[in-house]
Design a protein around this motif. Structure first.
Motif, PDB file in Angstrom:
ATOM      1  N   ARG A 191      39.714   5.381  24.890  1.00 54.05           N
ATOM      2  CA  ARG A 191      39.686   5.823  26.427  1.00 54.05           C
ATOM      3  C   ARG A 191      38.764   5.336  27.439  1.00 54.05           C
ATOM      4  O   ARG A 191      37.755   5.805  27.816  1.00 54.05           O
ATOM      5  CB  ARG A 191      39.792   7.313  26.618  1.00 54.05           C
ATOM      6  N   LEU A 192      38.907   3.968  27.541  1.00 46.11           N
ATOM      7  CA  LEU A 192      37.549   3.233  28.059  1.00 46.11           C
ATOM      8  C   LEU A 192      37.318   3.608  29.699  1.00 46.11           C
ATOM      9  O   LEU A 192      38.483   3.917  30.405  1.00 46.11           O
ATOM     10  CB  LEU A 192      37.723   1.685  28.056  1.00 46.11           C
ATOM     11  N   GLN A 194      35.814   2.760  33.652  1.00 47.62           N
ATOM     12  CA  GLN A 194      36.004   1.336  34.328  1.00 47.62           C
ATOM     13  C   GLN A 194      34.814   0.282  33.978  1.00 47.62           C
ATOM     14  O   GLN A 194      35.138  -0.849  34.088  1.00 47.62           O
ATOM     15  CB  GLN A 194      35.535   1.927  36.106  1.00 47.62           C
ATOM     16  N   SER A 197      35.799  -1.402  30.611  1.00 49.20           N
ATOM     17  CA  SER A 197      37.185  -1.972  30.364  1.00 49.20           C
ATOM     18  C   SER A 197      37.063  -3.543  30.694  1.00 49.20           C
ATOM     19  O   SER A 197      36.147  -3.934  31.393  1.00 49.20           O
ATOM     20  CB  SER A 197      38.077  -1.265  31.416  1.00 49.20           C
ATOM     21  N   PRO A 198      37.974  -4.097  30.029  1.00 47.67           N
ATOM     22  CA  PRO A 198      37.828  -5.431  30.308  1.00 47.67           C
ATOM     23  C   PRO A 198      38.306  -5.969  31.705  1.00 47.67           C
ATOM     24  O   PRO A 198      38.923  -5.080  32.425  1.00 47.67           O
ATOM     25  CB  PRO A 198      39.140  -6.054  29.360  1.00 47.67           C
ATOM     26  N   GLU A 199      37.870  -7.022  32.314  1.00 47.34           N
ATOM     27  CA  GLU A 199      38.164  -7.289  33.567  1.00 47.34           C
ATOM     28  C   GLU A 199      39.407  -7.317  34.101  1.00 47.34           C
ATOM     29  O   GLU A 199      40.007  -6.786  35.041  1.00 47.34           O
ATOM     30  CB  GLU A 199      37.647  -8.605  33.927  1.00 47.34           C
ATOM     31  N   ALA A 201      43.070  -5.977  33.962  1.00 45.29           N
ATOM     32  CA  ALA A 201      43.448  -4.534  33.785  1.00 45.29           C
ATOM     33  C   ALA A 201      44.702  -4.447  32.556  1.00 45.29           C
ATOM     34  O   ALA A 201      44.532  -3.300  32.096  1.00 45.29           O
ATOM     35  CB  ALA A 201      44.206  -4.140  35.154  1.00 45.29           C
ATOM     36  N   GLU A 203      44.706  -6.054  29.740  1.00 43.99           N
ATOM     37  CA  GLU A 203      44.131  -6.137  28.541  1.00 43.99           C
ATOM     38  C   GLU A 203      43.876  -4.748  28.171  1.00 43.99           C
ATOM     39  O   GLU A 203      43.290  -4.599  26.889  1.00 43.99           O
ATOM     40  CB  GLU A 203      42.896  -6.919  28.604  1.00 43.99           C
ATOM     41  N   THR A 204      43.228  -3.801  28.935  1.00 39.36           N
ATOM     42  CA  THR A 204      42.601  -2.576  28.557  1.00 39.36           C
ATOM     43  C   THR A 204      43.325  -1.790  27.388  1.00 39.36           C
ATOM     44  O   THR A 204      43.097  -1.295  26.300  1.00 39.36           O
ATOM     45  CB  THR A 204      42.283  -1.479  29.631  1.00 39.36           C
ATOM     46  N   GLN A 207      43.353  -3.664  24.050  1.00 41.41           N
ATOM     47  CA  GLN A 207      42.397  -3.461  23.429  1.00 41.41           C
ATOM     48  C   GLN A 207      42.051  -1.874  22.954  1.00 41.41           C
ATOM     49  O   GLN A 207      41.724  -1.799  21.727  1.00 41.41           O
ATOM     50  CB  GLN A 207      41.102  -3.581  24.305  1.00 41.41           C
ATOM     51  N   GLN A 208      42.565  -0.956  23.624  1.00 44.51           N
ATOM     52  CA  GLN A 208      42.483   0.306  23.187  1.00 44.51           C
ATOM     53  C   GLN A 208      43.514   0.715  21.976  1.00 44.51           C
ATOM     54  O   GLN A 208      42.959   1.367  21.035  1.00 44.51           O
ATOM     55  CB  GLN A 208      42.783   1.587  24.307  1.00 44.51           C
ATOM     56  N   ARG A 401      31.678  -4.644  24.813  1.00 45.15           N
ATOM     57  CA  ARG A 401      32.297  -5.348  25.840  1.00 45.15           C
ATOM     58  C   ARG A 401      32.554  -6.633  25.106  1.00 45.15           C
ATOM     59  O   ARG A 401      33.967  -7.260  25.216  1.00 45.15           O
ATOM     60  CB  ARG A 401      31.626  -5.658  26.994  1.00 45.15           C
TER      61      ARG A 401
END
Length: 481
Positions: A191-192, A194, A197-199, A201, A203-204, A207-208, A401
């Motif tokens: 639960r990343l 801001q 989190s990847p730049e 949106a 991709e978040t 990745q999670q 990151r």
């Protein structure tokens, strides 16, 4: 009875010395409500906390118990009035509902539910303020460990103290959702926030999801970044020749090692022995293992003192009952054909922590000596933190990151639990500097209770604590099955 003199420092001794130190989590003013339970005279409150935290049975509280707890206390006058009002409302409403038809009961049932909620809220608040202490029926094994905890456990190994510290850590860091400038005090890697989190949106979420799958394979329930892990470490003396309290002499006798205090300093025209204190607030990675996977793994070990859980008891309830004495230097660990399950559990958490430290060092560029660990046995959790007072450059943030999931994949690789030195530690089921050992300044247990066998099956058992023939299943093997 044999008498021996204190081991003197010989002329040929090295100028190097072993500093005697300890550390604790510094919660400042945020955790006093829970930490006060550890003070002398608060044993009943500590028992209440342990029972509530780990699901031990407690005797039901009656109205008379609440009346007795609040009687004569000025700060409880309003609480007692509200409690009586809620109790009267419940009794009168239940009496009215008995003779009603079903369509008319709905309104009164809603009123009854609200009265029950108000009553339970008052009880919970009184318990939180340590005014109302329930009667607890703890098992004899837990009571024995709790009663003698200061003589059986060094502070850094005391499972009851660590349970309170973990609950305080949850209250002040892990469960805090408030963020400042897009940064939370604790960020779960599934639960990343801001900042982590990847730049891009989109991709978040990808990745999670990948992180969650990797953590499942590792048997991890939660893993994340603590942005400020406050610690206070202090040193009060030193010894030469040996880091432990005794030195095994050639004549077969244990000679006491001399403990020296630091040279005295003059304070207010008086000579005092100094205690050197270092406070730090650095990044840390928190890991909590899956309770069901740990339970399945512990059952597969066939230890003679394996426990059973009943009712609402959590795994920590059984762990606190089978906890074995652990001194500051772990110098009396048994070599047994009947291994205690508690030492196996601690070995699992400790070995997992070292595996993570090795990979953090590899992927972040930090030296292993600049890391430290803190273990919470009853909660199946540990923390690996940046140790030191140098400026924190955000290495752990940058690690996640840039290569967080790559690090998790590497930990799952078979090579992660292999040793490049040879077969000695594999044959004995332990660990060596080429696989899991780290500098002793980084290890909370002096590189003891370590074994790659508890992580992945390597054809042996966990070193000296288990001398039985055969092999055991590794935790990763159980998690992936």
């Amino acid at each position: 009875m044999t008498e021996v003199r204190m081991q003197a420092t010989p002329y040929r001794a090295s100028s190097a010395y072993y500093v005697k130190s300890d550390l604790f989590i510094d919660f400042k003013d945020g955790g006093q409500q829970l930490l006060t339970r550890l003070r002398p005279g608060r044993e009943e409150e500590l028992k209440g906390f342990i029972a509530t935290q780990y699901g031990f049975a407690a005797a039901p509280l009656s109205d008379e118990d609440v009346e007795a707890a609040c009687r004569g206390k000025d700060e409880c006058v309003r609480d007692l009035d509200n409690y009586r009002t809620a109790s009267n409302t419940i009794r009168s409403t239940e009496h009215l509902i008995e003779g009603m038809q079903e369509p008319n009961k709905a309104v009164f049932k809603s009123l009854l539910d609200q009265a029950y909620q108000n009553k339970q809220g008052i009880v919970s608040d009184l318990r939180r303020r340590l005014i109302l202490i329930p009667t607890i029926d703890l098992p004899l094994s837990v009571l024995a460990n709790l009663r003698d905890r200061q003589s059986r456990f060094a502070s850094k190994f005391d499972p009851f103290r660590l349970a309170v510290e973990h609950a305080t850590l949850r209250q002040n860091r892990l469960d805090v959702e408030k963020s400042e400038n897009g940064k939370k005090k604790y960020v779960s890697f599934t639960r990343l926030d801001q900042d982590l989190s990847p730049e891009a949106a989109d991709e978040t979420a990808v990745q999670q999801e990948l992180t969650g799958n990797l953590l499942n394979k590792l048997g991890v329930a939660d893993m994340g970044l603590i942005r400020e892990f406050d610690l206070c470490s202090f040193s009060f003396g030193y010894s030469r020749m040996e880091s432990t309290p005794v030195l095994h002499d050639k004549r077969g006798m244990n000679m006491p090692v001399r403990l020296n205090l630091f040279p005295p300093v003059k304070v207010d025209d008086r000579q005092k022995a100094p205690v050197y204190v270092i406070q730090q607030s650095n990044e840390a990675i928190y890991v909590r293992l899956k309770e069901q996977v740990v339970l399945d793994w512990m059952r597969s070990l066939d230890c003679h003192d394996m426990f059973t859980l009943s009712g609402e008891e959590k795994l920590g309830a059984g762990i606190l009952g089978v906890a074995r004495p652990m001194g500051a230097f772990l110098d009396e660990l048994p070599q047994s054909s009947a291994p205690p399950v508690y030492f196996y559990l601690y070995t699992l958490l400790h070995s997992f922590s070292h595996l993570l430290m090795k990979h953090i060092s590899e992927y972040s560029g930090l030296d292993p000596g600049s890391l430290g660990e803190y273990i919470f046995p009853a909660d199946l959790a540990f923390v690996v933190y940046r140790n030191g007072t140098t400026m924190d450059l955000g290495n752990l943030c940058a690690l996640w990151r840039n290569s967080g999931n790559a690090m998790l994949m590497s930990m799952l690789n078979l090579k992660a639990t292999q040793c490049g030195t040879g077969s000695l530690c594999t044959h004995r089921g332990g660990a060596c500097p080429d696989c899991l050992m780290v500098p002793e300044t980084s290890c909370i247990a002096g590189n003891k209770l370590l074994s790659r066998a508890v992580l992945r099956s390597i054809g042996s058992r966990a070193g000296r604590i288990d001398t039985r023939p055969g092999t055991i299943r590794g935790y990763f093997d159980v998690a992936s099955s």
